[in-house]
Design a protein around this motif. Structure first.
Motif, PDB file in Angstrom:
ATOM      1  N   LEU A  87     -16.383  79.371 102.157  1.00 27.78           N
ATOM      2  CA  LEU A  87     -16.831  78.307 101.261  1.00 27.78           C
ATOM      3  C   LEU A  87     -16.383  78.695  99.859  1.00 27.78           C
ATOM      4  CD1 LEU A  87     -20.497  77.975 102.593  1.00 27.78           C
ATOM      5  CD2 LEU A  87     -18.554  76.497 103.153  1.00 27.78           C
ATOM      6  N   VAL A  88     -15.881  77.740  99.092  1.00 31.03           N
ATOM      7  CA  VAL A  88     -15.405  78.000  97.733  1.00 31.03           C
ATOM      8  C   VAL A  88     -16.570  77.816  96.773  1.00 31.03           C
ATOM      9  CG1 VAL A  88     -13.804  77.266  95.926  1.00 31.03           C
ATOM     10  CG2 VAL A  88     -13.078  77.226  98.326  1.00 31.03           C
ATOM     11  N   LEU A  89     -16.825  78.812  95.921  1.00 24.96           N
ATOM     12  CA  LEU A  89     -17.906  78.724  94.942  1.00 24.96           C
ATOM     13  C   LEU A  89     -17.437  77.938  93.718  1.00 24.96           C
ATOM     14  CD1 LEU A  89     -19.383  82.334  95.109  1.00 24.96           C
ATOM     15  CD2 LEU A  89     -20.102  80.295  96.350  1.00 24.96           C
ATOM     16  N   VAL A  90     -18.307  77.041  93.229  1.00 27.79           N
ATOM     17  CA  VAL A  90     -17.969  76.182  92.087  1.00 27.79           C
ATOM     18  C   VAL A  90     -19.032  76.304  91.001  1.00 27.79           C
ATOM     19  CG1 VAL A  90     -16.654  74.532  93.482  1.00 27.79           C
ATOM     20  CG2 VAL A  90     -19.112  74.164  93.134  1.00 27.79           C
ATOM     21  N   ASP A  91     -18.623  75.941  89.780  1.00 27.54           N
ATOM     22  CA  ASP A  91     -19.559  75.954  88.654  1.00 27.54           C
ATOM     23  C   ASP A  91     -20.321  74.625  88.598  1.00 27.54           C
ATOM     24  OD1 ASP A  91     -17.776  74.087  87.591  1.00 27.54           O
ATOM     25  OD2 ASP A  91     -16.999  75.422  86.055  1.00 27.54           O
ATOM     26  N   ALA A  92     -21.096  74.418  87.527  1.00 29.46           N
ATOM     27  CA  ALA A  92     -21.907  73.213  87.378  1.00 29.46           C
ATOM     28  C   ALA A  92     -21.063  71.938  87.326  1.00 29.46           C
ATOM     29  CB  ALA A  92     -22.772  73.319  86.120  1.00 29.46           C
ATOM     30  N   GLU A  93     -19.814  72.052  86.885  1.00 22.64           N
ATOM     31  CA  GLU A  93     -18.916  70.898  86.815  1.00 22.64           C
ATOM     32  C   GLU A  93     -18.169  70.665  88.121  1.00 22.64           C
ATOM     33  OE1 GLU A  93     -16.342  70.900  83.380  1.00 22.64           O
ATOM     34  OE2 GLU A  93     -17.819  72.073  82.270  1.00 22.64           O
ATOM     35  N   GLY A  94     -18.365  71.539  89.109  1.00 22.80           N
ATOM     36  CA  GLY A  94     -17.685  71.403  90.387  1.00 22.80           C
ATOM     37  C   GLY A  94     -16.310  72.036  90.434  1.00 22.80           C
ATOM     38  N   LEU A  95     -15.975  72.853  89.426  1.00 28.71           N
ATOM     39  CA  LEU A  95     -14.677  73.528  89.396  1.00 28.71           C
ATOM     40  C   LEU A  95     -14.764  74.875  90.104  1.00 28.71           C
ATOM     41  CD1 LEU A  95     -13.522  72.882  85.720  1.00 28.71           C
ATOM     42  CD2 LEU A  95     -12.965  71.570  87.778  1.00 28.71           C
ATOM     43  N   ALA A  96     -13.726  75.211  90.849  1.00 26.09           N
ATOM     44  CA  ALA A  96     -13.677  76.494  91.544  1.00 26.09           C
ATOM     45  C   ALA A  96     -13.823  77.640  90.548  1.00 26.09           C
ATOM     46  CB  ALA A  96     -12.362  76.621  92.308  1.00 26.09           C
ATOM     47  N   LEU A  97     -14.619  78.628  90.923  1.00 25.08           N
ATOM     48  CA  LEU A  97     -14.783  79.823  90.100  1.00 25.08           C
ATOM     49  C   LEU A  97     -13.657  80.787  90.439  1.00 25.08           C
ATOM     50  CD1 LEU A  97     -18.640  80.288  90.463  1.00 25.08           C
ATOM     51  CD2 LEU A  97     -17.393  79.493  88.451  1.00 25.08           C
ATOM     52  N   ILE A  98     -12.801  81.054  89.448  1.00 29.56           N
ATOM     53  CA  ILE A  98     -11.649  81.935  89.642  1.00 29.56           C
ATOM     54  C   ILE A  98     -11.646  82.946  88.508  1.00 29.56           C
ATOM     55  CG2 ILE A  98      -9.147  82.072  89.936  1.00 29.56           C
ATOM     56  CD1 ILE A  98      -9.200  79.073  90.640  1.00 29.56           C
ATOM     57  N   LEU A  99     -11.629  84.228  88.859  1.00 31.71           N
ATOM     58  CA  LEU A  99     -11.663  85.283  87.858  1.00 31.71           C
ATOM     59  C   LEU A  99     -10.487  85.200  86.902  1.00 31.71           C
ATOM     60  CD1 LEU A  99     -12.612  88.326  90.123  1.00 31.71           C
ATOM     61  CD2 LEU A  99     -14.142  86.891  88.765  1.00 31.71           C
ATOM     62  N   LYS A 100     -10.765  85.399  85.612  1.00 40.67           N
ATOM     63  CA  LYS A 100      -9.755  85.514  84.554  1.00 40.67           C
ATOM     64  C   LYS A 100      -8.818  84.310  84.456  1.00 40.67           C
ATOM     65  CE  LYS A 100      -9.749  90.526  84.991  1.00 40.67           C
ATOM     66  NZ  LYS A 100      -8.976  91.719  85.275  1.00 40.67           N
ATOM     67  N   LYS A 102      -8.293  80.172  82.992  1.00 37.33           N
ATOM     68  CA  LYS A 102      -8.771  79.142  82.079  1.00 37.33           C
ATOM     69  C   LYS A 102      -9.175  77.904  82.847  1.00 37.33           C
ATOM     70  CE  LYS A 102      -6.094  80.802  78.224  1.00 37.33           C
ATOM     71  NZ  LYS A 102      -5.197  80.498  77.127  1.00 37.33           N
ATOM     72  N   VAL A 103      -9.982  77.073  82.206  1.00 40.24           N
ATOM     73  CA  VAL A 103     -10.526  75.886  82.851  1.00 40.24           C
ATOM     74  C   VAL A 103      -9.429  74.936  83.325  1.00 40.24           C
ATOM     75  CG1 VAL A 103     -10.869  74.504  80.747  1.00 40.24           C
ATOM     76  CG2 VAL A 103     -12.391  74.190  82.705  1.00 40.24           C
ATOM     77  N   GLU A 104      -8.310  74.851  82.619  1.00 37.43           N
ATOM     78  CA  GLU A 104      -7.227  73.952  83.023  1.00 37.43           C
ATOM     79  C   GLU A 104      -6.655  74.366  84.373  1.00 37.43           C
ATOM     80  OE1 GLU A 104      -7.192  75.554  79.993  1.00 37.43           O
ATOM     81  OE2 GLU A 104      -7.803  73.862  78.725  1.00 37.43           O
ATOM     82  N   PHE A 105      -6.432  75.662  84.553  1.00 43.06           N
ATOM     83  CA  PHE A 105      -5.924  76.162  85.824  1.00 43.06           C
ATOM     84  C   PHE A 105      -6.951  75.949  86.927  1.00 43.06           C
ATOM     85  CE2 PHE A 105      -5.427  79.568  88.988  1.00 43.06           C
ATOM     86  CZ  PHE A 105      -4.134  79.307  89.410  1.00 43.06           C
ATOM     87  N   ARG A 106      -8.213  76.244  86.627  1.00 47.57           N
ATOM     88  CA  ARG A 106      -9.284  76.062  87.611  1.00 47.57           C
ATOM     89  C   ARG A 106      -9.386  74.600  88.030  1.00 47.57           C
ATOM     90  NH1 ARG A 106     -14.009  77.659  84.666  1.00 47.57           N
ATOM     91  NH2 ARG A 106     -15.124  76.994  86.526  1.00 47.57           N
ATOM     92  N   ARG A 107      -9.195  73.693  87.088  1.00 47.47           N
ATOM     93  CA  ARG A 107      -9.248  72.260  87.404  1.00 47.47           C
ATOM     94  C   ARG A 107      -8.108  71.879  88.356  1.00 47.47           C
ATOM     95  NH1 ARG A 107     -10.031  70.423  82.592  1.00 47.47           N
ATOM     96  NH2 ARG A 107     -12.254  70.153  82.879  1.00 47.47           N
ATOM     97  N   LEU A 108      -6.909  72.359  88.076  1.00 48.16           N
ATOM     98  CA  LEU A 108      -5.747  72.088  88.923  1.00 48.16           C
ATOM     99  C   LEU A 108      -5.959  72.632  90.338  1.00 48.16           C
ATOM    100  CD1 LEU A 108      -2.788  71.105  89.251  1.00 48.16           C
ATOM    101  CD2 LEU A 108      -2.097  73.379  88.500  1.00 48.16           C
ATOM    102  N   VAL A 109      -6.404  73.889  90.434  1.00 56.43           N
ATOM    103  CA  VAL A 109      -6.644  74.505  91.734  1.00 56.43           C
ATOM    104  C   VAL A 109      -7.730  73.741  92.487  1.00 56.43           C
ATOM    105  CG1 VAL A 109      -7.565  76.570  92.874  1.00 56.43           C
ATOM    106  CG2 VAL A 109      -5.826  76.789  91.087  1.00 56.43           C
TER     107      VAL A 109
END
Length: 126
Positions: A87-100, A102-109
């Motif tokens: 299961l992929v862990l997400v933040d409050a906005e529903g974006l995947a949590l990825i170490l190190k 930026k939010v733009e990359f996390r949004r794309l992924v």
């Protein structure tokens, strides 16, 4: 249009009406990137994707048919897991949590992963 169909048309080779058009392959596998925080479905342990291995143990494989994910569970503990067991862990906005990352990359992924995985595969951390 499929390149092989275009070549047939350019060469003047037309398929008879009884033949169907070539079937497009299914969408390519979307790999979960290294650094993505995940939870194991079997025992709810949380960890981080730490790469892929082709030294596969057991019968399970990722959709590519030859790999498994290495998941770092902390304290130097790692395990091999197939995509269906994650299961992929997400933040409050529903974006995947990825170490190190930026939010733009996390949004794309996240968009790419949501296109390949069901909504039930995205969860908030414990």
């Amino acid at each position: 249009m499929d390149r092989s169909l275009i070549n047939l048309l350019l060469e003047g080779n037309v398929m008879p009406e009884t033949q169907s058009l070539p079937v497009k392959p299914s969408a390519p596998w979307v790999r979960i990137p290294d650094g993505t925080k995940v939870r194991l479905r079997t025992d709810n342990q949380e960890g981080v994707i730490d790469g892929l291995t082709e030294l596969v143990t057991g019968a399970g494989r990722n959709p590519d048919g030859r790999t498994q994910y290495r998941v770092n569970l902390g304290d130097q503990a790692r395990t091999l897991v197939v995509e269906d067991d994650l299961l992929v862990l997400v933040d409050a906005e529903g974006l995947a949590l990825i170490l190190k990352q930026k939010v733009e990359f996390r949004r794309l992924v996240t968009l790419r992963l949501r296109g390949a995985l069901g909504d039930d595969r995205f969860v908030r951390p414990a």
